[in-house]
Write a protein that holds these residues in place. Structure first.
Motif, short mmCIF file in Angstrom:
data_model
loop_
_atom_site.label_atom_id
_atom_site.label_comp_id
_atom_site.label_asym_id
_atom_site.label_seq_id
_atom_site.Cartn_x
_atom_site.Cartn_y
_atom_site.Cartn_z
N SER A 47 0.83 -1.21 0.00
CA SER A 47 0.00 0.00 0.00
C SER A 47 0.86 1.26 0.00
N THR A 48 1.88 1.28 0.85
CA THR A 48 2.77 2.44 0.90
C THR A 48 3.54 2.60 -0.40
N ILE A 49 4.03 1.50 -0.95
CA ILE A 49 4.76 1.54 -2.22
C ILE A 49 3.84 2.02 -3.34
N ALA A 50 2.59 1.58 -3.31
CA ALA A 50 1.62 2.00 -4.33
C ALA A 50 1.39 3.51 -4.28
N ARG A 51 1.28 4.05 -3.09
CA ARG A 51 1.09 5.50 -2.95
C ARG A 51 2.32 6.24 -3.49
N GLU A 52 3.50 5.73 -3.16
CA GLU A 52 4.73 6.37 -3.61
C GLU A 52 4.85 6.35 -5.14
N ARG A 53 4.26 5.35 -5.78
CA ARG A 53 4.34 5.23 -7.24
C ARG A 53 3.18 5.92 -7.95
N GLY A 54 2.35 6.60 -7.19
CA GLY A 54 1.29 7.39 -7.81
C GLY A 54 0.02 6.64 -8.13
#
Length: 338
Positions: A192-199
């Motif tokens: 989830s955090t990685i997804a947010r960071e990738r837009g």
């Protein structure tokens, strides 16, 4: 007379040794072999990973082989086929299996709420943009599949307005989302955090809603509660102690998170550990309120569960015995947790 006294003393010593815990009973004996299924490689089975990495299974005299079956529905099928002795699966898939004639029982759960957030590709800005798009789930009828339908309903979409496909565990679903093969899927930390960071677009956060739930509980065939009760008690003891250990040992937990999720991203690791602390259920008792929510949500999305009696799906007897023996009080003292 002296011989009788000596015999009684020896019998008392043997009784103390027998009652001293499963680990003591296993001392000097070969470890009991057990194959345990998990429905994902996600945060809901973190206690299983810690029980293995921290030696808690071995402490209880168990040699546990862990197999990832990529979905609660598939995991229950393998359990019913007799290929594994227990599986971590959600109450939703269990209820559906019992409706179809299975006789399964959940006996413990170290998580207490839904851990999912619904993410979409960057070009998907609103729920309306998702119409006609591919939505990836692990398996039909799995916890993530149920959560997907819940999220779609809350976004004002019907399941028939998207194309739902089975892909497998979180890493595979994340990959198809990033590649553009799917337009949305359910994720958990650290994805989830990685997804947010990738837009990527977060359409709905079921985790933030803190809906009481029964997810990834230890599930067995009901007959096993008679034939393998001691083995199951030892399995629960190991996983509960692993959960306690993880809750108070941040450094060790974060090292295991980095290893299991193959990430060095400190933000993602921190978020994952926070999420574990939020959803962990240290008393391992499947919530009756959570069970009621599962039944309610299943029926709301058109899945009949038949009986809504918790006793038809959850057996608390092993947990009650452990509590009576003082196991949970001992864990609280050992790890200074109230």
């Amino acid at each position: 007379m002296v011989c009788i006294v000596r015999l009684l003393a020896q019998m008392a010593i043997m009784a103390v040794m027998f009652l001293g815990g499963a680990a003591g009973a296993a001392l000097g004996a070969d470890p009991a072999e057990l194959t345990l299924g998990v429905s994902s490689s996600g945060l809901t089975v973190f206690a299983v990973w810690m029980a293995e990495a921290g030696g808690f299974y071995k402490k209880e005299g168990l040699n546990v082989r862990i197999v990832n079956l990529e979905g609660g529905t598939r995991g229950l099928q393998v359990l019913l086929a007799g290929k594994i002795q227990a599986v971590h699966a959600g109450l939703g898939p269990l209820a559906q299996a019992n409706r179809e004639g299975a006789d399964l029982r959940m006996i413990a759960s170290t998580t207490r709420s839904i851990p999912f957030a619904f993410f979409a590709a960057p070009e998907i800005k609103t729920a309306a943009d998702l119409r006609g798009g591919v939505v990836a789930v692990a398996t039909f009828g799995s916890e993530g599949d149920i959560a997907t339908t819940m999220a779609l309903q809350r976004l004002g979409l019907g399941r028939k307005e998207v194309v739902v496909v089975q892909v497998g565990e979180f890493s595979k679903r994340f990959a198809v989302l990033l590649s553009g093969q799917a337009k949305a899927t359910m994720l958990v930390e650290p994805a989830s955090t990685i997804a947010r960071e990738r837009g990527l677009t977060q359409l709905f956060d079921l985790a933030a809603a803190k809906i009481p739930w029964v997810s990834a509980g230890l599930t067995v065939r009901r007959a096993a509660l008679q034939t393998q009760r001691d083995l199951l008690a030892r399995l629960i003891r190991a996983e509960v102690e692993a959960a306690y250990f993880a809750a108070v040992n941040e450094r060790s937990s974060k090292e295991l998170i980095a290893q299991k999720f193959k990430t060095a991203d400190p933000k993602a690791i921190d978020a994952t550990y926070r999420d574990f602390k939020r959803i962990v259920q240290l008393d391992a008792e499947p919530s009756t309120a959570g069970a009621a929510n599962v039944f309610k949500e299943l029926e709301a999305i058109g899945i009949s569960v038949g009986s809504r009696s918790v006793e038809d799906y959850i057996d608390y007897s092993v947990l009650r015995s452990l509590a009576k023996d003082g196991f949970f009080d001992a864990m609280k003292r050992k790890y200074s947790v109230q």
